[in-house]
Design an enzyme around this catalytic site. Structure first.
Site, PDB file in Angstrom:
ATOM      1  N   GLU A   1      -9.457   3.937  -1.061  1.00 39.23           N
ATOM      2  CA  GLU A   1      -8.309   3.768  -1.957  1.00 39.23           C
ATOM      3  C   GLU A   1      -8.730   3.071  -3.254  1.00 39.23           C
ATOM      4  O   GLU A   1      -9.773   2.426  -3.322  1.00 39.23           O
ATOM      5  CB  GLU A   1      -7.234   2.896  -1.292  1.00 39.23           C
ATOM      6  CG  GLU A   1      -6.712   3.442   0.015  1.00 39.23           C
ATOM      7  CD  GLU A   1      -5.357   2.860   0.400  1.00 39.23           C
ATOM      8  OE1 GLU A   1      -4.651   2.330  -0.492  1.00 39.23           O
ATOM      9  OE2 GLU A   1      -5.027   2.932   1.591  1.00 39.23           O
TER      10      GLU A   1
ATOM     11  N   THR B   1      -8.776  -5.877   5.245  1.00 42.83           N
ATOM     12  CA  THR B   1      -8.776  -5.037   4.042  1.00 42.83           C
ATOM     13  C   THR B   1      -9.919  -5.547   3.174  1.00 42.83           C
ATOM     14  O   THR B   1     -10.058  -6.752   2.997  1.00 42.83           O
ATOM     15  CB  THR B   1      -7.439  -5.164   3.271  1.00 42.83           C
ATOM     16  OG1 THR B   1      -6.358  -4.847   4.152  1.00 42.83           O
ATOM     17  CG2 THR B   1      -7.394  -4.226   2.080  1.00 42.83           C
TER      18      THR B   1
ATOM     19  N   ASP C   1      -8.725   0.152   3.111  1.00 41.62           N
ATOM     20  CA  ASP C   1      -7.593  -0.259   3.946  1.00 41.62           C
ATOM     21  C   ASP C   1      -7.943   0.080   5.400  1.00 41.62           C
ATOM     22  O   ASP C   1      -7.469   1.064   5.964  1.00 41.62           O
ATOM     23  CB  ASP C   1      -6.329   0.496   3.486  1.00 41.62           C
ATOM     24  CG  ASP C   1      -5.091   0.098   4.275  1.00 41.62           C
ATOM     25  OD1 ASP C   1      -5.083  -1.008   4.839  1.00 41.62           O
ATOM     26  OD2 ASP C   1      -4.142   0.904   4.317  1.00 41.62           O
TER      27      ASP C   1
ATOM     28  N   GLU D   1     -10.086   3.583   5.018  1.00 43.25           N
ATOM     29  CA  GLU D   1      -9.303   4.394   4.076  1.00 43.25           C
ATOM     30  C   GLU D   1      -9.819   4.123   2.676  1.00 43.25           C
ATOM     31  O   GLU D   1      -9.869   2.971   2.227  1.00 43.25           O
ATOM     32  CB  GLU D   1      -7.805   4.063   4.171  1.00 43.25           C
ATOM     33  CG  GLU D   1      -7.176   4.652   5.427  1.00 43.25           C
ATOM     34  CD  GLU D   1      -5.665   4.534   5.496  1.00 43.25           C
ATOM     35  OE1 GLU D   1      -5.043   5.332   6.218  1.00 43.25           O
ATOM     36  OE2 GLU D   1      -5.102   3.653   4.828  1.00 43.25           O
TER      37      GLU D   1
ATOM     38  N   LYS E   1      -3.065  -2.217  10.341  1.00 44.65           N
ATOM     39  CA  LYS E   1      -3.527  -2.290   8.950  1.00 44.65           C
ATOM     40  C   LYS E   1      -3.892  -3.719   8.560  1.00 44.65           C
ATOM     41  O   LYS E   1      -4.578  -3.940   7.565  1.00 44.65           O
ATOM     42  CB  LYS E   1      -2.408  -1.818   8.018  1.00 44.65           C
ATOM     43  CG  LYS E   1      -1.967  -0.393   8.262  1.00 44.65           C
ATOM     44  CD  LYS E   1      -3.001   0.578   7.743  1.00 44.65           C
ATOM     45  CE  LYS E   1      -2.515   2.003   7.854  1.00 44.65           C
ATOM     46  NZ  LYS E   1      -3.424   2.932   7.207  1.00 44.65           N
TER      47      LYS E   1
ATOM     48  N   HIS F   1      -3.423  13.828   2.574  1.00 44.27           N
ATOM     49  CA  HIS F   1      -3.481  12.767   3.580  1.00 44.27           C
ATOM     50  C   HIS F   1      -2.163  12.688   4.342  1.00 44.27           C
ATOM     51  O   HIS F   1      -2.156  12.521   5.562  1.00 44.27           O
ATOM     52  CB  HIS F   1      -3.793  11.419   2.922  1.00 44.27           C
ATOM     53  CG  HIS F   1      -3.758  10.276   3.891  1.00 44.27           C
ATOM     54  ND1 HIS F   1      -4.723  10.089   4.855  1.00 44.27           N
ATOM     55  CD2 HIS F   1      -2.862   9.272   4.063  1.00 44.27           C
ATOM     56  CE1 HIS F   1      -4.429   9.025   5.578  1.00 44.27           C
ATOM     57  NE2 HIS F   1      -3.296   8.500   5.130  1.00 44.27           N
TER      58      HIS F   1
ATOM     59  N   GLN G   1      -2.192   1.828  15.512  1.00 42.75           N
ATOM     60  CA  GLN G   1      -1.207   2.434  14.603  1.00 42.75           C
ATOM     61  C   GLN G   1      -0.342   3.471  15.328  1.00 42.75           C
ATOM     62  O   GLN G   1       0.865   3.534  15.141  1.00 42.75           O
ATOM     63  CB  GLN G   1      -1.950   3.090  13.425  1.00 42.75           C
ATOM     64  CG  GLN G   1      -1.025   3.661  12.371  1.00 42.75           C
ATOM     65  CD  GLN G   1      -1.783   4.247  11.183  1.00 42.75           C
ATOM     66  OE1 GLN G   1      -3.013   4.170  11.118  1.00 42.75           O
ATOM     67  NE2 GLN G   1      -1.065   4.818  10.249  1.00 42.75           N
TER      68      GLN G   1
ATOM     69  N   THR H   1      -4.533   6.430   0.622  1.00 43.93           N
ATOM     70  CA  THR H   1      -5.782   7.113   0.934  1.00 43.93           C
ATOM     71  C   THR H   1      -6.001   8.281  -0.021  1.00 43.93           C
ATOM     72  O   THR H   1      -5.120   9.131  -0.177  1.00 43.93           O
ATOM     73  CB  THR H   1      -5.739   7.637   2.389  1.00 43.93           C
ATOM     74  OG1 THR H   1      -5.432   6.532   3.226  1.00 43.93           O
ATOM     75  CG2 THR H   1      -7.056   8.252   2.792  1.00 43.93           C
TER      76      THR H   1
ATOM     77  N   ARG I   1      -6.566   3.141  14.333  1.00 41.40           N
ATOM     78  CA  ARG I   1      -5.683   4.294  14.560  1.00 41.40           C
ATOM     79  C   ARG I   1      -4.982   4.255  15.905  1.00 41.40           C
ATOM     80  O   ARG I   1      -3.857   4.745  16.025  1.00 41.40           O
ATOM     81  CB  ARG I   1      -6.468   5.593  14.414  1.00 41.40           C
ATOM     82  CG  ARG I   1      -7.093   5.801  13.052  1.00 41.40           C
ATOM     83  CD  ARG I   1      -6.065   5.750  11.946  1.00 41.40           C
ATOM     84  NE  ARG I   1      -6.673   6.047  10.645  1.00 41.40           N
ATOM     85  CZ  ARG I   1      -6.040   5.931   9.491  1.00 41.40           C
ATOM     86  NH1 ARG I   1      -4.790   5.499   9.456  1.00 41.40           N
ATOM     87  NH2 ARG I   1      -6.658   6.213   8.365  1.00 41.40           N
TER      88      ARG I   1
ATOM     89  N   ASP J   1       0.847  -1.186   0.000  1.00 43.02           N
ATOM     90  CA  ASP J   1       0.000   0.000   0.000  1.00 43.02           C
ATOM     91  C   ASP J   1       0.888   1.244   0.000  1.00 43.02           C
ATOM     92  O   ASP J   1       1.747   1.398   0.867  1.00 43.02           O
ATOM     93  CB  ASP J   1      -0.926  -0.005   1.217  1.00 43.02           C
ATOM     94  CG  ASP J   1      -2.030   1.015   1.058  1.00 43.02           C
ATOM     95  OD1 ASP J   1      -2.386   1.321  -0.096  1.00 43.02           O
ATOM     96  OD2 ASP J   1      -2.532   1.525   2.069  1.00 43.02           O
TER      97      ASP J   1
ATOM     98  N   GLU K   1      -8.216  12.216   9.491  1.00 49.40           N
ATOM     99  CA  GLU K   1      -7.875  13.602   9.123  1.00 49.40           C
ATOM    100  C   GLU K   1      -8.805  14.622   9.769  1.00 49.40           C
ATOM    101  O   GLU K   1      -8.471  15.797   9.862  1.00 49.40           O
ATOM    102  CB  GLU K   1      -7.888  13.755   7.600  1.00 49.40           C
ATOM    103  CG  GLU K   1      -6.762  12.982   6.945  1.00 49.40           C
ATOM    104  CD  GLU K   1      -6.749  13.146   5.444  1.00 49.40           C
ATOM    105  OE1 GLU K   1      -6.844  14.280   4.960  1.00 49.40           O
ATOM    106  OE2 GLU K   1      -6.671  12.108   4.752  1.00 49.40           O
TER     107      GLU K   1
HETATM  108  O1  LIG Z   1       1.273   9.170   7.323  1.00 46.52           O
HETATM  109  C1  LIG Z   1       0.943   8.581   8.360  1.00 46.52           C
HETATM  110  O2  LIG Z   1       1.342   8.908   9.465  1.00 46.52           O
HETATM  111  C2  LIG Z   1       0.027   7.446   8.267  1.00 46.52           C
HETATM  112  C3  LIG Z   1       0.086   6.620   7.247  1.00 46.52           C
HETATM  113  C4  LIG Z   1      -0.805   5.520   7.088  1.00 46.52           C
HETATM  114  O3  LIG Z   1      -1.868   5.380   7.697  1.00 46.52           O
HETATM  115  C5  LIG Z   1      -0.356   4.512   6.120  1.00 46.52           C
HETATM  116  C6  LIG Z   1      -1.245   4.438   4.952  1.00 46.52           C
HETATM  117  O4  LIG Z   1      -2.034   3.517   4.865  1.00 46.52           O
HETATM  118  C7  LIG Z   1      -1.059   5.506   3.931  1.00 46.52           C
HETATM  119  C8  LIG Z   1      -2.159   5.824   2.965  1.00 46.52           C
HETATM  120  O5  LIG Z   1      -3.172   5.123   2.883  1.00 46.52           O
HETATM  121  O6  LIG Z   1      -2.015   6.820   2.243  1.00 46.52           O
HETATM  122 CA   LIG Z   2      -3.668   2.959   3.317  1.00 44.18          CA
HETATM  123 MG   LIG Z   3      -5.872  -2.816   5.844  1.00 46.97          MG
END
Ligand SMILES: O=C(O)/C=C/C(=O)CC(=O)CC(=O)O
Ligand SMILES: [Ca+2]
Ligand SMILES: [Mg+2]
Length: 408
Positions: free
Chosen positions: A194, A250, A226, A192, A246, A119, A233, A346, A230, A112, A360
Site C-alpha cells: 500500500e 503495520t 498492512d 498488503e 490487521k 483486490h 480475518q 492494497t 487471513r 485504511d 488473491e
Molecule cells: O475485501 C475484503 O474482504 C478484505 C478486505 C481487507 O483485507 C481490508 C483491507 O485491508 C483492504 C485493502 O487493503 O484494500
Molecule cells: Ca489494507
Molecule cells: Mg496492519
C-alpha cells in the site's frame, strides 16, 4: 539503518528531498533529516529560514508537518540550493548506514481504505470461498476501516507473528470446513502492498475538506505494509470489519516523500465507469500519481539471501485518489490532526503477478505460487516514480509469536 538501504541511492536525487527522523552516534537525539543519494543530512545543522528554530530538533515531524505546504516547499528548495552550491556542512552529513531511522511522525489516527477493484473482488472471494462482487458503497465513496497506531513500526523493525482466533484447517487452507475454532499464532500471515498519505496542516473538528482543498493538507506519502492475518480475518470480519487480523502489525517506510517531489509524476487517471459523485468527492484535475511498486519475499540468512518478486504494479490502478480519501474521511466533521495516516488500500492491478497481497492467489480454482509468510522471512515493498525520485524500501522480518501455544 541496514546496509540494504544503500541500494536505493538512486531514489534520492536532488528532485526528491524527503523528510524523516533519525539519530546517529554523532546526533544522539532523534531529529529531522533529509536524504540525498546515500547521505543523510541533519536539518538542524543547516541555515534554513522560515521555520521556528526548534522544529528540526523534535523527535517527530508533526510540528513541521503542521506548518503547511508553503513552508515545506520553501524548506525543500533551500535544501536543494545548499546541495547544488555544495554548502552542506560536513558535520550535518552522515552515510545512510550510520544512522538509525525512526517513525517519521507520531500517528494519532490511522484509516485504511480499499480502492483497488481487483483486490476488492478477489479478496472477498478468497476469504469467503464465493464471488461477492463490489460492495454496494464501493463506487460512491472510498470504503475504509479504522486501523491501529500502537503497532505501526518503521521499516527495518521486526514484527511478531500475530496471534488470534481462527477456524482450524488443514492443507485445504481457508477453504476448509469452518467448524472448530482454535487460538494461536496465525498460520496465514499475509502482506498488503500500500501507499499512504500523512496529514500536514490539521483540519479542525467540525470542518471538512473537499477533494479540491485536500492537497493543501498533505504533508507527504509513504509505503505501507498492512500485515494481515487471513485466518483471523476470515473469522472476525463479518459484520463489522477487520480488527485483530490487521492490528498485529503495520510497517511503514522511513522517508516522507513530499507532494512537490511527486508533482511531475502525475498522469491522467483511467476512465472509471460510475455515476455522479457527491460534490466534495469531485476531483476535476483527474490526475493520479504514477508510482511503480513492487513486493518481494526474502528468505534465507545474510550469507544466502533469496529474493522472490511477488508483484509489480502501479498505484494509478486505484479507483480513488489520495485527495478523495482525505475528503471522504473528513466529511463526517471528525477533524484531522497533523501526522494522521490514511492508506489507499492494497494496490492490485488486473494483470498476472499484479496482486498486492498473497490472499488473491488463493481464490478458489487458482494455483498459488507459495504459502503465506513463514517465520524469519522478510517482506520488502519498493516504490519508484522515475529518475532520482522514489520511496526507498519498506522492509520487515517476521519473528515468531512470543507465545507459541495453541488452544484448545
Ligand atoms: O475485501 C475484503 O474482504 C478484505 C478486505 C481487507 O483485507 C481490508 C483491507 O485491508 C483492504 C485493502 O487493503 O484494500
Ligand atoms: Ca489494507
Ligand atoms: Mg496492519
Amino acid at each position: 539503518m541496514s546496509s540494504y538501504d544503500e541500494e536505493f541511492a538512486d531514489h534520492f536525487g536532488i528532485d526528491n528531498i524527503p523528510f524523516g527522523i533519525a539519530s546517529s552516534t554523532w546526533h544522539d537525539s532523534l531529529q529531522a533529516v533529509t536524504r540525498y543519494d546515500n547521505t543523510v543530512i541533519f536539518l538542524a545543522e543547516l541555515s534554513i529560514t522560515g521555520v521556528p528554530q526548534n522544529v528540526f530538533l523534535q523527535s517527530s515531524l508533526n510540528s513541521f508537518a503542521a506548518l503547511g505546504r508553503a513552508i515545506h516547499s520553501l524548506v525543500r528548495s533551500q535544501i536543494q540550493q545548499l546541495i547544488r552550491e555544495e554548502k552542506i556542512p560536513g558535520h550535518a552529513k552522515e552515510h545512510v548506514t550510520n544512522v538509525c531511522m525512526a517513525l517519521p511522525v507520531v500517528i494519532g489516527d490511522f484509516t485504511d481504505f480499499s480502492c483497488s477493484p481487483t483486490h476488492n473482488r478477489n479478496a472477498g472471494q478468497a476469504l469467503m470461498g464465493q464471488a461477492r462482487g463490489l460492495p454496494p458503497g464501493y463506487l460512491h465513496m472510498p470504503l475504509g476501516y479504522a486501523g491501529r497506531c500502537s503497532s505501526i513500526s518503521v521499516s527495518g523493525t521486526p514484527i511478531h507473528r500475530p496471534r488470534g482466533l481462527y477456524f482450524e484447517h488443514g492443507i485445504e487452507g481457508l477453504q476448509g470446513k469452518r467448524t472448530q475454532v482454535t487460538c494461536g499464532p496465525s498460520r496465514d500471515l499475509d502482506y498488503e502492498l500500500e501507499m499512504g498519505v500523512i496529514i500536514g496542516k490539521p483540519v479542525p473538528y467540525g470542518d471538512f475538506l473537499s477533494a479540491k482543498q485536500a492537497s493543501q493538507h498533505i504533508f507527504g506519502f509513504i509505503l505501507i505494509n498492512d500485515w494481515s492475518a487471513r485466518d483471523i480475518q476470515q473469522l472476525e470480519m463479518i459484520p463489522v470489519g477487520p480488527l485483530n487480523s490487521k492490528h498485529g502489525a503495520t510497517t511503514i517506510s522511513a522517508w516522507v516523500i513530499s507532494p512537490d517531489a511527486l508533482e511531475s509524476f502525475k498522469v491522467d487517471r483511467r476512465h472509471i465507469e460510475r455515476g455522479q459523485l457527491a460534490p466534495h468527492l469531485l476531483d476535476p484535475k483527474n490526475k493520479v500519481i504514477s508510482v511503480d511498486v513492487q513486493t518481494s519475499v526474502i528468505s534465507g540468512d545474510i550469507s544466502q539471501r533469496h529474493k522472490s518478486v511477488m508483484c509489480t504494479t502501479n498505484v494509478r490502478e486505484m479507483d480513488w485518489t489520495f485527495e478523495q480519501i482525505i475528503a471522504h474521511q473528513s466529511s463526517s466533521g471528525c477533524g484531522m490532526r497533523s501526522g494522521d495516516l490514511l492508506g489507499i488500500g492494497t494496490i492490485s492491478g488486473p494483470g498476472t503477478h499484479e496482486s498486492g497481497c498473497m490472499l488473491e492467489e488463493f481464490v478458489p480454482g487458482s494455483t498459488p505460487r507459495r504459502h503465506y509468510i513463514a517465520d524469519n522471512e522478510e517482506v520488502q515493498l519498493v516504490g519508484k516514480c522515475g529518475p532520482g525520485v522514489g520511496f526507498g524500501q519498506c522492509l520487515a522480518k517476521v519473528t515468531p509469536s512470543k507465545d507459541k501455544s495453541a488452544w484448545p
